[in-house]
Design a protein around this motif. Structure first.
Motif, mmCIF file in Angstrom:
data_model
loop_
_atom_site.group_PDB
_atom_site.id
_atom_site.type_symbol
_atom_site.label_atom_id
_atom_site.label_comp_id
_atom_site.label_asym_id
_atom_site.label_seq_id
_atom_site.Cartn_x
_atom_site.Cartn_y
_atom_site.Cartn_z
ATOM 1 N N VAL A 109 0.838 -1.206 0.000
ATOM 2 C CA VAL A 109 0.000 0.000 0.000
ATOM 3 C C VAL A 109 0.870 1.252 0.000
ATOM 4 C CG1 VAL A 109 -1.694 1.346 1.309
ATOM 5 C CG2 VAL A 109 -1.968 -1.136 1.086
ATOM 6 N N VAL A 110 1.908 1.257 0.822
ATOM 7 C CA VAL A 110 2.819 2.413 0.869
ATOM 8 C C VAL A 110 3.507 2.609 -0.476
ATOM 9 C CG1 VAL A 110 5.017 3.215 1.834
ATOM 10 C CG2 VAL A 110 3.216 2.390 3.350
ATOM 11 N N ALA A 111 3.981 1.529 -1.074
ATOM 12 C CA ALA A 111 4.644 1.633 -2.376
ATOM 13 C C ALA A 111 3.670 2.143 -3.435
ATOM 14 C CB ALA A 111 5.205 0.274 -2.785
ATOM 15 N N GLY A 112 2.436 1.666 -3.382
ATOM 16 C CA GLY A 112 1.436 2.103 -4.347
ATOM 17 C C GLY A 112 1.068 3.566 -4.184
ATOM 18 N N VAL A 113 0.843 3.980 -2.950
ATOM 19 C CA VAL A 113 0.533 5.393 -2.696
ATOM 20 C C VAL A 113 1.684 6.280 -3.160
ATOM 21 C CG1 VAL A 113 0.165 7.115 -0.882
ATOM 22 C CG2 VAL A 113 -1.078 4.937 -0.804
ATOM 23 N N VAL A 147 -5.211 9.081 -11.764
ATOM 24 C CA VAL A 147 -6.359 8.181 -11.731
ATOM 25 C C VAL A 147 -5.973 6.774 -12.186
ATOM 26 C CG1 VAL A 147 -8.660 7.724 -12.645
ATOM 27 C CG2 VAL A 147 -7.996 10.058 -12.038
ATOM 28 N N ALA A 148 -5.336 6.663 -13.341
ATOM 29 C CA ALA A 148 -4.959 5.349 -13.853
ATOM 30 C C ALA A 148 -3.980 4.654 -12.908
ATOM 31 C CB ALA A 148 -4.340 5.478 -15.246
ATOM 32 N N THR A 149 -3.016 5.398 -12.401
ATOM 33 C CA THR A 149 -2.041 4.816 -11.475
ATOM 34 C C THR A 149 -2.729 4.347 -10.194
ATOM 35 O OG1 THR A 149 -0.390 6.334 -12.374
ATOM 36 C CG2 THR A 149 0.177 5.191 -10.350
ATOM 37 N N THR A 150 -3.677 5.128 -9.708
ATOM 38 C CA THR A 150 -4.421 4.736 -8.516
ATOM 39 C C THR A 150 -5.210 3.453 -8.759
ATOM 40 O OG1 THR A 150 -4.619 7.012 -7.723
ATOM 41 C CG2 THR A 150 -6.225 5.434 -6.889
ATOM 42 N N LEU A 151 -5.865 3.364 -9.909
ATOM 43 C CA LEU A 151 -6.629 2.151 -10.210
ATOM 44 C C LEU A 151 -5.708 0.934 -10.283
ATOM 45 C CD1 LEU A 151 -9.173 3.495 -12.852
ATOM 46 C CD2 LEU A 151 -9.619 2.884 -10.468
ATOM 47 N N GLY A 152 -4.503 1.126 -10.810
ATOM 48 C CA GLY A 152 -3.539 0.036 -10.834
ATOM 49 C C GLY A 152 -3.160 -0.411 -9.428
ATOM 50 N N VAL A 153 -3.014 0.545 -8.530
ATOM 51 C CA VAL A 153 -2.688 0.233 -7.137
ATOM 52 C C VAL A 153 -3.848 -0.523 -6.478
ATOM 53 C CG1 VAL A 153 -2.209 1.221 -4.859
ATOM 54 C CG2 VAL A 153 -1.107 2.174 -6.896
ATOM 55 N N LEU A 209 -15.464 6.242 -3.683
ATOM 56 C CA LEU A 209 -16.121 5.031 -3.188
ATOM 57 C C LEU A 209 -15.133 3.925 -2.835
ATOM 58 C CD1 LEU A 209 -19.193 4.872 -5.592
ATOM 59 C CD2 LEU A 209 -19.232 5.293 -3.123
ATOM 60 N N ALA A 210 -13.902 4.037 -3.303
ATOM 61 C CA ALA A 210 -12.914 2.978 -3.052
ATOM 62 C C ALA A 210 -12.713 2.687 -1.568
ATOM 63 C CB ALA A 210 -11.585 3.328 -3.717
ATOM 64 N N PRO A 211 -12.597 3.699 -0.692
ATOM 65 C CA PRO A 211 -12.443 3.378 0.734
ATOM 66 C C PRO A 211 -13.652 2.633 1.300
ATOM 67 C CG PRO A 211 -11.785 5.644 0.301
ATOM 68 C CD PRO A 211 -12.445 5.145 -0.939
ATOM 69 N N GLY A 223 -8.251 5.860 1.155
ATOM 70 C CA GLY A 223 -8.804 7.148 1.560
ATOM 71 C C GLY A 223 -7.841 8.279 1.240
ATOM 72 N N LEU A 224 -6.558 8.053 1.507
ATOM 73 C CA LEU A 224 -5.537 9.052 1.188
ATOM 74 C C LEU A 224 -5.480 9.307 -0.322
ATOM 75 C CD1 LEU A 224 -3.167 10.864 1.951
ATOM 76 C CD2 LEU A 224 -1.691 8.846 1.895
ATOM 77 N N LEU A 225 -5.565 8.242 -1.104
ATOM 78 C CA LEU A 225 -5.537 8.395 -2.559
ATOM 79 C C LEU A 225 -6.773 9.141 -3.068
ATOM 80 C CD1 LEU A 225 -4.156 4.917 -3.690
ATOM 81 C CD2 LEU A 225 -2.967 7.121 -3.684
ATOM 82 N N ALA A 226 -7.913 8.909 -2.425
ATOM 83 C CA ALA A 226 -9.130 9.620 -2.820
ATOM 84 C C ALA A 226 -9.000 11.116 -2.552
ATOM 85 C CB ALA A 226 -10.333 9.049 -2.073
ATOM 86 N N VAL A 227 -8.467 11.456 -1.380
ATOM 87 C CA VAL A 227 -8.267 12.875 -1.045
ATOM 88 C C VAL A 227 -7.303 13.521 -2.033
ATOM 89 C CG1 VAL A 227 -7.296 14.454 0.668
ATOM 90 C CG2 VAL A 227 -8.801 12.584 1.394
ATOM 91 N N LEU A 228 -6.222 12.813 -2.356
ATOM 92 C CA LEU A 228 -5.248 13.339 -3.305
ATOM 93 C C LEU A 228 -5.879 13.544 -4.669
ATOM 94 C CD1 LEU A 228 -2.342 14.112 -3.979
ATOM 95 C CD2 LEU A 228 -1.859 11.685 -4.389
ATOM 96 N N ALA A 229 -6.704 12.593 -5.106
ATOM 97 C CA ALA A 229 -7.355 12.705 -6.412
ATOM 98 C C ALA A 229 -8.317 13.891 -6.451
ATOM 99 C CB ALA A 229 -8.102 11.416 -6.743
ATOM 100 N N TRP A 230 -9.075 14.069 -5.397
ATOM 101 C CA TRP A 230 -10.007 15.200 -5.377
ATOM 102 C C TRP A 230 -9.249 16.529 -5.363
ATOM 103 C CZ3 TRP A 230 -15.553 15.788 -4.539
ATOM 104 C CH2 TRP A 230 -16.255 14.621 -4.827
ATOM 105 N N TRP A 231 -8.128 16.574 -4.663
ATOM 106 C CA TRP A 231 -7.318 17.794 -4.666
ATOM 107 C C TRP A 231 -6.776 18.077 -6.060
ATOM 108 C CZ3 TRP A 231 -6.195 22.169 -2.480
ATOM 109 C CH2 TRP A 231 -4.994 22.822 -2.793
ATOM 110 N N ARG A 232 -6.291 17.055 -6.740
ATOM 111 C CA ARG A 232 -5.735 17.235 -8.080
ATOM 112 C C ARG A 232 -6.809 17.587 -9.105
ATOM 113 N NH1 ARG A 232 -1.035 18.536 -9.283
ATOM 114 N NH2 ARG A 232 -0.861 17.209 -11.134
#
Length: 208
Positions: free
Chosen positions: A91-95, A115-121, A157-159, A175-184
């Motif tokens: 998870v850390v490596a993916g984030v 987005v694509a990188t997150t989905l891969g993670v 919805l992922a979390p 959850g962290l990735l969702a927050v980052l995505a919404w910020w971006r």
């Protein structure tokens, strides 16, 4: 525990450097299309590559950007042995890979939206969650025709999916990735609210 604390920064560093490889920029330059950052949204992801008219390059960018997120997460398990690896490490490596894609050191920290990188993670660390997130994106994109809205819904919805189907570490990481995505996507959110966001298949109306 000592081994874990040693492995965590190495996983983060490796994920970040891999995530920072700007496949969209590299592919479009190799194809003679110039700097992808000079058109459309100015981002290096598949959605902006699609605005060049090269669907093949956009698809390849999507696969490679997703792949680097998955490889970052799976690579930790492969290096340390598939069995007995603490789930926090993938998870850390993916984030970190998503952060690397969004803020790559190679491009002065100006990258894509992840987005694509997150989905891969998600697929690599908790495939049922990743599958549901991808399905959410497809449904939302098909109904509303906004790539940004589909991504925001899928990652928000992922979390919740992880809460039902995965472990607490996945809930926290996603959850962290969702927050980052919404910020971006904050500029996209403004355009969605204003009704000026570009739909899938349309030419870009605004940069961002």
């Amino acid at each position: 525990m000592a081994d874990l604390w040693l492995a965590l920064p190495l996983a983060a560093l490796g994920g970040y450097l891999l995530g920072g490889v700007p496949f969209g920029l590299v592919l479009t330059r190799l194809a003679g299309l110039g700097d992808i950052r000079a058109i459309g949204s100015g981002n290096i992801g598949a959605t902006n590559v699609l605005r060049t008219g090269r669907k093949d390059l956009a698809l390849l960018t999507l696969l490679l950007d997703s792949g680097k997120g998955a490889i970052a997460a799976l690579g930790v398990r492969a290096l340390l042995g598939w069995e007995g690896v603490d789930p926090i490490l993938p998870v850390v490596a993916g984030v970190a890979a998503v952060i690397g894609h969004n803020y790559p050191v190679w491009l002065r920290f100006r990258g894509g939206k992840g987005v694509a990188t997150t989905l891969g993670v998600l697929l690599a660390t908790a495939w049922p969650v990743g599958g549901l997130a991808c399905l959410t994106w497809v449904v939302m994109a098909g109904v509303f025709r906004y790539s940004s809205l589909a991504a925001l819904a899928a990652l928000a919805l992922a979390p919740a999916y992880a809460w039902a189907l995965a472990a607490p570490v996945h809930v926290a990481g996603f959850g962290l990735l969702a927050v980052l995505a919404w910020w971006r996507h904050r500029d996209n959110i403004r355009r969605l609210l204003a009704g000026t966001e570009t739909k899938i298949g349309q030419k870009s109306k605004a940069k961002g």
